[in-house]
Motif scaffolding. Sequence first.
Motif, PDB file in Angstrom:
ATOM      1  N   PRO A 146       0.818  -1.225   0.000  1.00  0.00           N
ATOM      2  CA  PRO A 146       0.000   0.000   0.000  1.00  0.00           C
ATOM      3  C   PRO A 146       0.846   1.266   0.000  1.00  0.00           C
ATOM      4  O   PRO A 146       0.517   2.241  -0.680  1.00  0.00           O
ATOM      5  N   THR A 147       1.969   1.253   0.721  1.00  0.00           N
ATOM      6  CA  THR A 147       2.804   2.461   0.791  1.00  0.00           C
ATOM      7  C   THR A 147       3.440   2.762  -0.558  1.00  0.00           C
ATOM      8  O   THR A 147       3.416   3.907  -1.025  1.00  0.00           O
ATOM      9  N   GLY A 148       4.005   1.737  -1.198  1.00  0.00           N
ATOM     10  CA  GLY A 148       4.639   1.937  -2.506  1.00  0.00           C
ATOM     11  C   GLY A 148       3.626   2.453  -3.515  1.00  0.00           C
ATOM     12  O   GLY A 148       3.929   3.349  -4.314  1.00  0.00           O
ATOM     13  N   VAL A 189       9.239  -1.964  -8.382  1.00  0.00           N
ATOM     14  CA  VAL A 189       9.715  -3.356  -8.421  1.00  0.00           C
ATOM     15  C   VAL A 189       9.168  -4.070  -7.190  1.00  0.00           C
ATOM     16  O   VAL A 189       9.190  -3.523  -6.089  1.00  0.00           O
ATOM     17  N   ASP A 190       8.663  -5.286  -7.379  1.00  0.00           N
ATOM     18  CA  ASP A 190       8.282  -6.099  -6.204  1.00  0.00           C
ATOM     19  C   ASP A 190       8.627  -7.556  -6.456  1.00  0.00           C
ATOM     20  O   ASP A 190       8.451  -8.074  -7.558  1.00  0.00           O
ATOM     21  N   ASN A 191       9.079  -8.173  -5.403  1.00  0.00           N
ATOM     22  CA  ASN A 191       9.477  -9.573  -5.462  1.00  0.00           C
ATOM     23  C   ASN A 191       8.284 -10.515  -5.633  1.00  0.00           C
ATOM     24  O   ASN A 191       8.426 -11.617  -6.149  1.00  0.00           O
ATOM     25  N   LEU A 192       7.122 -10.051  -5.181  1.00  0.00           N
ATOM     26  CA  LEU A 192       5.929 -10.894  -5.326  1.00  0.00           C
ATOM     27  C   LEU A 192       5.454 -10.871  -6.780  1.00  0.00           C
ATOM     28  O   LEU A 192       5.780  -9.958  -7.528  1.00  0.00           O
ATOM     29  N   GLY A 220       1.454  -6.145  -1.543  1.00  0.00           N
ATOM     30  CA  GLY A 220       2.229  -6.405  -0.316  1.00  0.00           C
ATOM     31  C   GLY A 220       1.486  -7.265   0.685  1.00  0.00           C
ATOM     32  O   GLY A 220       0.767  -8.198   0.309  1.00  0.00           O
ATOM     33  N   GLN A 221       1.633  -6.945   1.977  1.00  0.00           N
ATOM     34  CA  GLN A 221       1.018  -7.754   3.040  1.00  0.00           C
ATOM     35  C   GLN A 221      -0.501  -7.859   2.874  1.00  0.00           C
ATOM     36  O   GLN A 221      -1.099  -8.882   3.161  1.00  0.00           O
ATOM     37  N   CYS A 222      -1.133  -6.761   2.418  1.00  0.00           N
ATOM     38  CA  CYS A 222      -2.607  -6.743   2.312  1.00  0.00           C
ATOM     39  C   CYS A 222      -3.105  -7.866   1.404  1.00  0.00           C
ATOM     40  O   CYS A 222      -4.138  -8.469   1.658  1.00  0.00           O
ATOM     41  N   LEU A 281      -1.143 -11.587   2.837  1.00  0.00           N
ATOM     42  CA  LEU A 281      -1.424 -12.137   4.169  1.00  0.00           C
ATOM     43  C   LEU A 281      -2.881 -12.043   4.594  1.00  0.00           C
ATOM     44  O   LEU A 281      -3.345 -12.843   5.385  1.00  0.00           O
ATOM     45  N   TYR A 282      -3.608 -11.010   4.128  1.00  0.00           N
ATOM     46  CA  TYR A 282      -5.000 -10.912   4.595  1.00  0.00           C
ATOM     47  C   TYR A 282      -5.948 -10.304   3.554  1.00  0.00           C
ATOM     48  O   TYR A 282      -6.649  -9.341   3.832  1.00  0.00           O
ATOM     49  N   PRO A 283      -5.986 -10.890   2.336  1.00  0.00           N
ATOM     50  CA  PRO A 283      -6.842 -10.303   1.287  1.00  0.00           C
ATOM     51  C   PRO A 283      -8.320 -10.226   1.672  1.00  0.00           C
ATOM     52  O   PRO A 283      -9.019  -9.302   1.255  1.00  0.00           O
ATOM     53  N   TYR A 340     -10.301  -1.529   9.311  1.00  0.00           N
ATOM     54  CA  TYR A 340     -11.267  -0.531   9.770  1.00  0.00           C
ATOM     55  C   TYR A 340     -10.653   0.836  10.037  1.00  0.00           C
ATOM     56  O   TYR A 340     -11.327   1.716  10.549  1.00  0.00           O
ATOM     57  N   ASP A 341      -9.356   1.001   9.725  1.00  0.00           N
ATOM     58  CA  ASP A 341      -8.752   2.296  10.077  1.00  0.00           C
ATOM     59  C   ASP A 341      -8.048   2.971   8.911  1.00  0.00           C
ATOM     60  O   ASP A 341      -6.999   3.579   9.066  1.00  0.00           O
ATOM     61  N   ILE A 342      -8.642   2.839   7.712  1.00  0.00           N
ATOM     62  CA  ILE A 342      -8.178   3.650   6.579  1.00  0.00           C
ATOM     63  C   ILE A 342      -9.052   4.912   6.611  1.00  0.00           C
ATOM     64  O   ILE A 342     -10.293   4.787   6.582  1.00  0.00           O
ATOM     65  N   ARG A 354      13.403  -9.126  -7.485  1.00  0.00           N
ATOM     66  CA  ARG A 354      13.884  -8.584  -6.214  1.00  0.00           C
ATOM     67  C   ARG A 354      15.032  -7.622  -6.487  1.00  0.00           C
ATOM     68  O   ARG A 354      15.946  -7.946  -7.247  1.00  0.00           O
ATOM     69  N   VAL A 355      14.969  -6.441  -5.881  1.00  0.00           N
ATOM     70  CA  VAL A 355      16.099  -5.516  -6.023  1.00  0.00           C
ATOM     71  C   VAL A 355      17.240  -6.044  -5.170  1.00  0.00           C
ATOM     72  O   VAL A 355      17.099  -6.233  -3.968  1.00  0.00           O
ATOM     73  N   ASP A 356      18.348  -6.330  -5.825  1.00  0.00           N
ATOM     74  CA  ASP A 356      19.497  -6.895  -5.115  1.00  0.00           C
ATOM     75  C   ASP A 356      20.581  -5.866  -4.862  1.00  0.00           C
ATOM     76  O   ASP A 356      21.278  -5.918  -3.877  1.00  0.00           O
ATOM     77  N   GLY A 360       9.679  -1.288   1.395  1.00  0.00           N
ATOM     78  CA  GLY A 360       9.859  -2.749   1.413  1.00  0.00           C
ATOM     79  C   GLY A 360       9.206  -3.489   2.563  1.00  0.00           C
ATOM     80  O   GLY A 360       9.461  -4.675   2.748  1.00  0.00           O
ATOM     81  N   GLY A 361       8.370  -2.812   3.347  1.00  0.00           N
ATOM     82  CA  GLY A 361       7.624  -3.500   4.418  1.00  0.00           C
ATOM     83  C   GLY A 361       8.522  -4.215   5.396  1.00  0.00           C
ATOM     84  O   GLY A 361       9.454  -3.638   5.953  1.00  0.00           O
ATOM     85  N   VAL A 362       8.265  -5.496   5.564  1.00  0.00           N
ATOM     86  CA  VAL A 362       9.095  -6.290   6.474  1.00  0.00           C
ATOM     87  C   VAL A 362      10.138  -7.066   5.685  1.00  0.00           C
ATOM     88  O   VAL A 362      10.662  -8.068   6.146  1.00  0.00           O
ATOM     89  N   GLY A 418       6.796   3.595   4.998  1.00  0.00           N
ATOM     90  CA  GLY A 418       5.972   2.437   5.362  1.00  0.00           C
ATOM     91  C   GLY A 418       6.604   1.632   6.484  1.00  0.00           C
ATOM     92  O   GLY A 418       7.447   2.126   7.235  1.00  0.00           O
ATOM     93  N   ASP A 419       6.219   0.368   6.581  1.00  0.00           N
ATOM     94  CA  ASP A 419       6.645  -0.478   7.703  1.00  0.00           C
ATOM     95  C   ASP A 419       8.153  -0.566   7.870  1.00  0.00           C
ATOM     96  O   ASP A 419       8.644  -0.833   8.961  1.00  0.00           O
ATOM     97  N   ILE A 420       8.885  -0.373   6.783  1.00  0.00           N
ATOM     98  CA  ILE A 420      10.339  -0.584   6.861  1.00  0.00           C
ATOM     99  C   ILE A 420      11.090   0.582   7.491  1.00  0.00           C
ATOM    100  O   ILE A 420      12.250   0.450   7.869  1.00  0.00           O
ATOM    101  N   LYS A 458       3.301   1.381  12.825  1.00  0.00           N
ATOM    102  CA  LYS A 458       3.272   0.504  11.641  1.00  0.00           C
ATOM    103  C   LYS A 458       1.829   0.335  11.172  1.00  0.00           C
ATOM    104  O   LYS A 458       1.209  -0.712  11.358  1.00  0.00           O
ATOM    105  N   LEU A 459       1.294   1.414  10.624  1.00  0.00           N
ATOM    106  CA  LEU A 459      -0.069   1.400  10.092  1.00  0.00           C
ATOM    107  C   LEU A 459      -0.035   1.894   8.654  1.00  0.00           C
ATOM    108  O   LEU A 459       0.853   2.678   8.271  1.00  0.00           O
ATOM    109  N   ILE A 460      -1.032   1.479   7.891  1.00  0.00           N
ATOM    110  CA  ILE A 460      -1.093   1.864   6.480  1.00  0.00           C
ATOM    111  C   ILE A 460      -1.174   3.394   6.343  1.00  0.00           C
ATOM    112  O   ILE A 460      -0.524   3.996   5.501  1.00  0.00           O
ATOM    113  N   LEU A 461      -1.964   4.018   7.218  1.00  0.00           N
ATOM    114  CA  LEU A 461      -2.139   5.472   7.103  1.00  0.00           C
ATOM    115  C   LEU A 461      -0.813   6.213   7.303  1.00  0.00           C
ATOM    116  O   LEU A 461      -0.583   7.255   6.694  1.00  0.00           O
TER     117      LEU A 461
END
Length: 339
Positions: free
Chosen positions: A13-15, A32-35, A40-42, A45-47, A52-54, A85-87, A115-117, A283-285, A293-296
């Motif tokens: 979300p941040t990128g 660029v994203d490795n996935l 990302g996580q959204c 990990l939890y599609p 509730y806090d956007i 992946r950016v190396d 890059g999140g986590v 973002g998270d990183i 560590k919130l999306i907002l």
Amino acid sequence: MNITDALIIGAGPTGLFTAHQLKLIGLDCEIVDNLDKIGGQCIELYPDKPIYDIPAVPACTGEELTNNLIKQLQNFNIKFHLSERVDEVKKEGEKWFVKTNLGTTFLTPNVIIAGGVGSFEPRKFPPKECEKFENKSILYSVKDKTIFKDKTVSIFGGGDSALDWAVELSKTSQVNLIHRRDDFRGAQATVDKVHELVKSGKINLYTKYQILSVKGNQSLETIDIKNDDKEIKTLKSDYALGFFGLIMQLGPIANWGLNIDKKTIEVDTEKFETNQKGIYAVGDICNYPGKLKLILSGFHEGALAARACFKLARPNEKYRFEFTTTSKAAQERLGVAKK
Ligand SMILES: Cc1cc2nc3c(=O)[nH]c(=O)nc-3n(C[C@H](O)[C@H](O)[C@H](O)COP(=O)(O)OP(=O)(O)OC[C@H]3O[C@@H](n4cnc5c(N)ncnc54)[C@H](O)[C@@H]3O)c2cc1C
């Protein structure tokens, strides 16, 4: 070589929102994203879980948030480089030279790490010799299923990905399905389908077995699997697919000369710049006193980092603060300007 005003590492979300902010003020960017997918996580990990806090969005799932962020970028024509992946990030003159694991290169005055986590990486087969065949005949995701046609494919894992691919590839390939337990974690309907295909001889099932070793010259030829009773079976295989889930690794980011503390990058709170000029972390990183560590928070950080990029990308122009409600230039970029 891709030349761009800013390169964003991470399509979470941040990128995504940072890209919006860059394009809104007239800068180019690529992501660029490795996935193999955006979000990302959204999305990984939890599609299906509601958030509730956007701000101004009472509830939306991880997938809905991602889709809306993508929709917000629709007029911007942003180039995404997924499954990369950016190396490497290194200084070249006044700019940054960036290289991915697939050899894609970029030259840019600004690198924004969102890059999140860390990058999501597949959990790999333990035998060391598997590395020799990786991305050739040992794979952890499927990009082109036609390569498996009329081949023998050994699929490892007990979750949805392993089962779905076992069912799908059994239509065109000889499939071995290997799982270290008797029971599967996948959707019941798919588990039932797999058992049906095993009965009809379309899938060879080996439960309570794990990989022991692989053999082959240029490409994979056989796989040895072993069960708890130390019984070994040798399976002829043209391909092996491993679906053991994902792990998150800070990975190469740790080697770019940045101030890293507890797997996060220290930044200032004016520009979200790191200890390296022209490299930002959002973002998270990123880490700074009071970081949440919130999306907002990621949205705010991306907006400020984008403005900071302007100075290095357009050294001879002055950035002018404008509202989207009244800025003709912003509305033109968004594709909503009245004729
Ligand atoms: C179960 C769960 C529920 C949550 N609920 C909420 C909630 O209700 N509200 C809220 O605000 N937050 C919530 N969060 C937290 C929120 O998801 C994160 O704050 C947010 O995803 C961070 O976004 P990001 O873009 O910074 O990083 P991420 O979403 O982690 O995205 C980073 C991306 O960068 C990529 N990447 C990293 N390194 C590299 C590299 N070297 N090369 C290429 N790509 C790379 C990764 O593959 C990843 O896709 C939740 C998190 C979880 C796990």
